[in-house]
Design a protein around this motif. Structure first.
Motif, PDB file in Angstrom:
ATOM      1  N   SER A 263      34.279  46.831  58.159  1.00 19.84           N
ATOM      2  CA  SER A 263      34.800  45.852  58.841  1.00 19.84           C
ATOM      3  C   SER A 263      36.404  45.956  58.872  1.00 19.84           C
ATOM      4  N   LYS A 264      37.055  45.245  59.767  1.00 17.94           N
ATOM      5  CA  LYS A 264      38.344  45.152  59.596  1.00 17.94           C
ATOM      6  C   LYS A 264      39.007  44.617  58.315  1.00 17.94           C
ATOM      7  N   GLU A 265      38.228  43.557  57.836  1.00 16.92           N
ATOM      8  CA  GLU A 265      38.621  43.020  56.654  1.00 16.92           C
ATOM      9  C   GLU A 265      38.595  44.043  55.501  1.00 16.92           C
ATOM     10  N   LYS A 266      37.596  44.911  55.472  1.00 12.26           N
ATOM     11  CA  LYS A 266      37.495  45.873  54.439  1.00 12.26           C
ATOM     12  C   LYS A 266      38.549  47.009  54.442  1.00 12.26           C
ATOM     13  N   GLU A 267      38.751  47.446  55.757  1.00 14.37           N
ATOM     14  CA  GLU A 267      39.940  48.115  55.750  1.00 14.37           C
ATOM     15  C   GLU A 267      41.350  47.599  55.249  1.00 14.37           C
ATOM     16  N   ILE A 268      41.514  46.242  55.632  1.00 19.27           N
ATOM     17  CA  ILE A 268      42.764  45.674  55.198  1.00 19.27           C
ATOM     18  C   ILE A 268      42.706  45.488  53.739  1.00 19.27           C
ATOM     19  N   ALA A 269      41.755  45.289  53.024  1.00 18.93           N
ATOM     20  CA  ALA A 269      41.625  45.036  51.677  1.00 18.93           C
ATOM     21  C   ALA A 269      41.817  46.460  50.935  1.00 18.93           C
ATOM     22  N   LYS A 270      41.503  47.495  51.665  1.00 21.38           N
ATOM     23  CA  LYS A 270      41.538  48.819  50.958  1.00 21.38           C
ATOM     24  C   LYS A 270      43.048  49.246  51.325  1.00 21.38           C
ATOM     25  N   LYS A 271      43.606  48.801  52.398  1.00 14.50           N
ATOM     26  CA  LYS A 271      45.067  49.174  52.688  1.00 14.50           C
ATOM     27  C   LYS A 271      46.067  48.567  51.657  1.00 14.50           C
ATOM     28  N   LEU A 272      45.739  47.226  51.221  1.00 17.17           N
ATOM     29  CA  LEU A 272      46.312  46.394  50.235  1.00 17.17           C
ATOM     30  C   LEU A 272      46.314  46.644  48.963  1.00 17.17           C
ATOM     31  N   GLY A 273      45.293  47.686  48.656  1.00 15.74           N
ATOM     32  CA  GLY A 273      44.803  47.901  47.363  1.00 15.74           C
ATOM     33  C   GLY A 273      44.460  46.598  46.756  1.00 15.74           C
ATOM     34  N   LEU A 274      43.457  45.952  47.083  1.00 17.75           N
ATOM     35  CA  LEU A 274      43.167  44.474  46.514  1.00 17.75           C
ATOM     36  C   LEU A 274      42.039  45.147  45.214  1.00 17.75           C
ATOM     37  N   LYS A 275      42.279  44.407  44.288  1.00 20.38           N
ATOM     38  CA  LYS A 275      41.395  44.910  43.286  1.00 20.38           C
ATOM     39  C   LYS A 275      40.376  43.616  42.860  1.00 20.38           C
ATOM     40  N   PRO A 276      39.302  43.817  42.163  1.00 18.30           N
ATOM     41  CA  PRO A 276      38.694  42.798  41.762  1.00 18.30           C
ATOM     42  C   PRO A 276      39.526  41.543  41.125  1.00 18.30           C
ATOM     43  N   VAL A 277      39.329  40.517  41.335  1.00 19.70           N
ATOM     44  CA  VAL A 277      39.952  39.378  41.057  1.00 19.70           C
ATOM     45  C   VAL A 277      40.169  39.298  39.465  1.00 19.70           C
ATOM     46  N   ASP A 278      41.313  38.778  39.103  1.00 23.38           N
ATOM     47  CA  ASP A 278      41.613  38.653  37.342  1.00 23.38           C
ATOM     48  C   ASP A 278      40.802  37.567  37.019  1.00 23.38           C
ATOM     49  N   THR A 279      39.891  37.810  35.819  1.00 20.91           N
ATOM     50  CA  THR A 279      39.039  36.678  35.356  1.00 20.91           C
ATOM     51  C   THR A 279      39.587  36.468  33.910  1.00 20.91           C
ATOM     52  N   SER A 280      40.833  36.968  33.708  1.00 18.75           N
ATOM     53  CA  SER A 280      41.408  36.595  32.402  1.00 18.75           C
ATOM     54  C   SER A 280      41.789  35.030  32.212  1.00 18.75           C
ATOM     55  N   GLY A 281      41.991  34.554  33.476  1.00 22.65           N
ATOM     56  CA  GLY A 281      42.415  33.060  33.117  1.00 22.65           C
ATOM     57  C   GLY A 281      43.826  33.036  33.735  1.00 22.65           C
ATOM     58  N   ALA A 282      44.595  34.127  34.089  1.00 25.17           N
ATOM     59  CA  ALA A 282      45.907  34.079  34.896  1.00 25.17           C
ATOM     60  C   ALA A 282      45.813  33.160  35.903  1.00 25.17           C
ATOM     61  N   PRO A 283      46.974  32.616  36.505  1.00 31.61           N
ATOM     62  CA  PRO A 283      47.098  32.112  37.726  1.00 31.61           C
ATOM     63  C   PRO A 283      47.056  33.053  38.648  1.00 31.61           C
ATOM     64  N   ALA A 284      46.400  32.508  39.843  1.00 31.50           N
ATOM     65  CA  ALA A 284      46.124  33.452  41.001  1.00 31.50           C
ATOM     66  C   ALA A 284      47.420  33.512  41.720  1.00 31.50           C
ATOM     67  N   PRO A 285      47.540  34.716  42.219  1.00 30.19           N
ATOM     68  CA  PRO A 285      49.036  35.089  42.910  1.00 30.19           C
ATOM     69  C   PRO A 285      49.127  34.107  44.192  1.00 30.19           C
ATOM     70  N   GLN A 286      50.315  33.628  44.542  1.00 36.20           N
ATOM     71  CA  GLN A 286      50.548  32.758  45.694  1.00 36.20           C
ATOM     72  C   GLN A 286      50.644  33.675  46.852  1.00 36.20           C
ATOM     73  N   PRO A 287      49.594  33.383  47.777  1.00 32.08           N
ATOM     74  CA  PRO A 287      49.958  34.238  49.118  1.00 32.08           C
ATOM     75  C   PRO A 287      50.955  34.041  49.975  1.00 32.08           C
ATOM     76  N   GLU A 288      51.556  35.129  50.547  1.00 33.75           N
ATOM     77  CA  GLU A 288      52.555  34.828  51.475  1.00 33.75           C
ATOM     78  C   GLU A 288      52.303  34.140  52.639  1.00 33.75           C
ATOM     79  N   ASN A 289      53.385  33.313  53.378  1.00 38.20           N
ATOM     80  CA  ASN A 289      53.133  32.567  54.507  1.00 38.20           C
ATOM     81  C   ASN A 289      52.299  33.496  55.380  1.00 38.20           C
ATOM     82  N   LYS A 290      51.501  32.877  56.112  1.00 33.57           N
ATOM     83  CA  LYS A 290      50.707  33.467  57.375  1.00 33.57           C
ATOM     84  C   LYS A 290      51.849  33.640  58.623  1.00 33.57           C
TER      85      LYS A 290
END
Length: 290
Positions: A263-290
């Motif tokens: 899927s396009k979404e899967k390609e984008i996630a790979k391009k961005l190098g998205l890793k599984p979410v952090d489950t340590s309790g750290a705050p989620a990073p704030q996304p950039e403005n769309k």
């Protein structure tokens, strides 16, 4: 004295048995009074009485004669069949806690429910499916005292972008979706083994990683609808009060990136190098403005 006690006990058991039998007959009687129930799907009108034979042929074994999920096959099934007498349904276009529309039930009968023993009955002609919807409704008096909820409005789907997939990743972490669905969407989060439905029966969270369909459909709109209506009777809540429509689309796109098909979404996630979410309790990073 002993003889009198025995006779008293026997008499009490007879009264109890007759009372229980009367209660069951009253339940059946009440349901039969609603056999005039109708459904309306487009220009097709369904009639409950017309579905009696099809229900006995296709549905009774699991859902039971009284629609109470006590069919002879029910004990062997996991998840358990739907109890129609409660008039509580997972797949709806209406807000949480409200009755579904006739169209919702019509679609569920035709589509079936993924990861359950409820098959797709799409081969049934539209008239017979509409009749079955009316028959399902006749099991509960709620359909006589309540109206279905107003279907939620699904805004137009925006374009898939890097920013949206990344924002969905952050939202998946912030809403703690991973606690049930797991950091990779495999349905193996730390809370997964503790979840129960409203009847206190164990229930598994959805596994996005290994499936191409959803519980209530297969389109982006179907997934959006699940977020905003919830799956009543399960631990999956409605996020209508704490997720903006724009954010819901971000989450749709991120979850698409977890699924196995290209899927396009899967390609984008790979391009961005998205890793599984952090489950340590750290705050989620704030996304950039769309």
């Amino acid at each position: 004295m002993r003889t009198r006690l025995i006779l008293l006990f026997v008499g009490t058991m007879v009264v109890f048995t007759l009372s229980a039998s009367s209660l069951a007959q009253e339940t059946k009687y009440s349901e039969d009074q609603r056999l005039g129930m109708e459904s309306h799907i487009g220009n097709v009108t369904g009639h409950a009485a017309a579905a009696h034979t099809n229900y006995r042929r296709y549905c009774l074994g699991c859902h039971g004669e009284l629609g109470d999920a006590e069919g002879e096959n029910a004990q062997w099934l996991d998840p358990k069949p739907r109890n129609f007498t409660l008039a509580q349904f997972k797949c709806r276009s209406t807000p949480t806690g409200t009755l579904p529309t006739d169209q919702d039930l019509f679609d569920t009968i035709g589509r079936g429910l993924l990861n359950s023993n409820m098959p797709a009955w799409f081969p049934l002609p539209n008239q017979e499916r509409a009749d079955m919807v009316a028959y399902v409704k006749h099991f509960s008096g709620k359909w006589q005292t309540q109206k279905p909820g107003e279907p939620i409005v699904i805004p137009p789907e925006p374009a898939v972008t890097d920013e949206r997939v990344q924002a969905g990743h952050a939202l998946f972490q912030r809403l703690e979706c991973w606690k049930c669905h797991g950091p990779e969407g495999r349905g193996n989060g730390p809370s997964a083994d503790t979840l129960t439905d409203d009847l206190n029966r164990p229930i598994k969270p959805f596994n996005f990683h290994d499936t191409i369909r959803f519980k209530c459909g297969s389109t982006d709109q179907d997934l959006y609808r699940i977020f905003m209506t919830g799956l009543d009777g399960t631990p999956m809540p409605s996020f209508a009060d704490n997720v903006k429509p724009d954010e819901a689309w971000d989450l749709v796109f991120y979850l698409r990136s977890l699924q196995p098909m290209p899927s396009k979404e899967k390609e984008i996630a790979k391009k961005l190098g998205l890793k599984p979410v952090d489950t340590s309790g750290a705050p989620a990073p704030q996304p950039e403005n769309k």
